[in-house]
Design an enzyme around this catalytic site. Sequence first.
Site, mmCIF file in Angstrom:
data_model
loop_
_atom_site.group_PDB
_atom_site.id
_atom_site.type_symbol
_atom_site.label_atom_id
_atom_site.label_comp_id
_atom_site.label_asym_id
_atom_site.label_seq_id
_atom_site.Cartn_x
_atom_site.Cartn_y
_atom_site.Cartn_z
ATOM 1 N N ARG A 168 4.920 8.304 -11.117
ATOM 2 C CA ARG A 168 5.380 8.542 -9.750
ATOM 3 C C ARG A 168 6.638 9.401 -9.732
ATOM 4 N NH1 ARG A 168 6.340 3.351 -5.986
ATOM 5 N NH2 ARG A 168 4.150 3.117 -6.557
ATOM 6 N N GLU B 246 -2.312 -7.334 -14.516
ATOM 7 C CA GLU B 246 -1.142 -7.691 -15.319
ATOM 8 C C GLU B 246 -0.062 -8.335 -14.454
ATOM 9 O OE1 GLU B 246 2.391 -5.599 -18.038
ATOM 10 O OE2 GLU B 246 0.807 -4.384 -17.123
ATOM 11 N N TYR C 184 2.797 5.133 6.174
ATOM 12 C CA TYR C 184 2.213 5.288 4.841
ATOM 13 C C TYR C 184 1.035 6.254 4.897
ATOM 14 C CZ TYR C 184 4.878 1.138 3.386
ATOM 15 O OH TYR C 184 5.872 0.244 3.098
ATOM 16 N N ALA D 145 11.144 -2.130 -9.482
ATOM 17 C CA ALA D 145 12.088 -1.039 -9.198
ATOM 18 C C ALA D 145 11.402 0.326 -9.249
ATOM 19 C CB ALA D 145 13.268 -1.084 -10.168
ATOM 20 N N GLN E 225 -3.005 -2.578 -13.925
ATOM 21 C CA GLN E 225 -1.626 -2.900 -13.527
ATOM 22 C C GLN E 225 -1.587 -4.125 -12.636
ATOM 23 O OE1 GLN E 225 -0.026 0.567 -11.644
ATOM 24 N NE2 GLN E 225 0.408 1.633 -13.566
ATOM 25 N N THR F 234 0.809 -1.225 0.000
ATOM 26 C CA THR F 234 0.000 0.000 0.000
ATOM 27 C C THR F 234 0.839 1.271 0.000
ATOM 28 O OG1 THR F 234 -0.112 -0.018 2.432
ATOM 29 C CG2 THR F 234 -1.846 -1.196 1.250
ATOM 30 N N TRP G 283 10.031 -6.477 -1.857
ATOM 31 C CA TRP G 283 9.198 -5.387 -2.367
ATOM 32 C C TRP G 283 9.874 -4.716 -3.563
ATOM 33 C CZ3 TRP G 283 11.725 -0.607 -1.648
ATOM 34 C CH2 TRP G 283 12.722 -0.584 -0.675
#
Length: 390
Positions: free
Chosen positions: A287, A355, A142, A270, A352, A108, A266
């Site tokens: 981003r 996929e 977060y 990249a 996304q 998240t 995680w």
Amino acid sequence: MLAARTRTAGSQISEEDPKLRKLSGLPIESKDKSPKKASESGKDSSLSPSGQTQLRARQLALVREVEVNWYLKLWELSSEHTTAYTTGMPHRNLGKSGLRVSCLGLGTWVTFGGQISDEVAERLMTIAYESGVNLFDTAEVYAAGKAEVILGSIIKKKGWRRSSLVITTKLYWGGKAETERGLSRKHIIEEIVRAMTHVINQGMAMYWGTSRWSAMEIMEAYSVARQFNMIPPVCEQAEYHLFQREKVEVQLPELYHKIGVGAMTWSPLACGIISGKYGNGVPESSRASLKCYQWLKERIVSEEGRKQQNKLKDLSPIAERLGCTLPQLAVAWCLRNEGVSSVLLGSSTPEQLIENLGAIQVLPKMTSHVVNEIDNILRNKPYSKKDYRS
């Protein structure tokens, strides 16, 4: 620090149900599951360390199959009732603990409470859950705590069984005051004292792990836990992708074999670099275009970043040959490492996520030949004196 919050089906056993009480007390593991020494059997003397590890993995898989079949037969069920069968999502043990997690999880970071709306977040969690994902990762930092709240609200709204989920959160960066961050007892307890007291009293917090710790720090934590009869960590959250390999492929395998610490990785793409969106610069909606991600933009436009983009172009033919996209190839490449318990996905759109979840179908195609092809293009395979591959 990472705290894994979960609850097993056993924690919901009713005192009035003798059948369940009997089930919970039965040892279902083999008395001797360890492979015989070469000197005893005479058959394994020619096996290499890698071969012995593979043999051990097959034995553990067989034991697991026997356990599942025994349970299904006891309750007059079939394999069609299992999540793994209905969704095709493989599950792995978290390190050497008994906790089973989906090999793909949903993270998240950046998205929940920030980059996406609450409605999109709900859609992402629904897609993940219905695809067999049982692992959802968050952290108190977060979106300044909003990510945890949103995740919890969605679970409550959907009415998903708590026993079917594994929720992990991380502690360290909390509020602005000196007492609101770090790993001191004051911060961990005083910030969420009521919630943590409830969690501990109810037995919902059963595991803990680390995030971005060095191998030495993890080993020290393990030693202290053993010295004072406390609970050691079971996993480390580490960055792992095509361009970041050293820690997960060299350091963590040794910790796994010595003390049972698994890897929850995680950023398999990249931070989006491997997605292909930055092949021709930094798009405005990406981003890397955000002000707080200037560091990512600098990495992409750097000389090393351009070299990485060229390598990704060289990897594209392999993805095409396997019938998948480059992101799917990258995620499957992470999963081909059996020392990785679970790979956390970060997605901002349902498309996304769908996929990336498709990487499960690519995993069987990751043969040693394909992996060698990828290594020859990347030319960054870390050197390890010991062979811990399984």
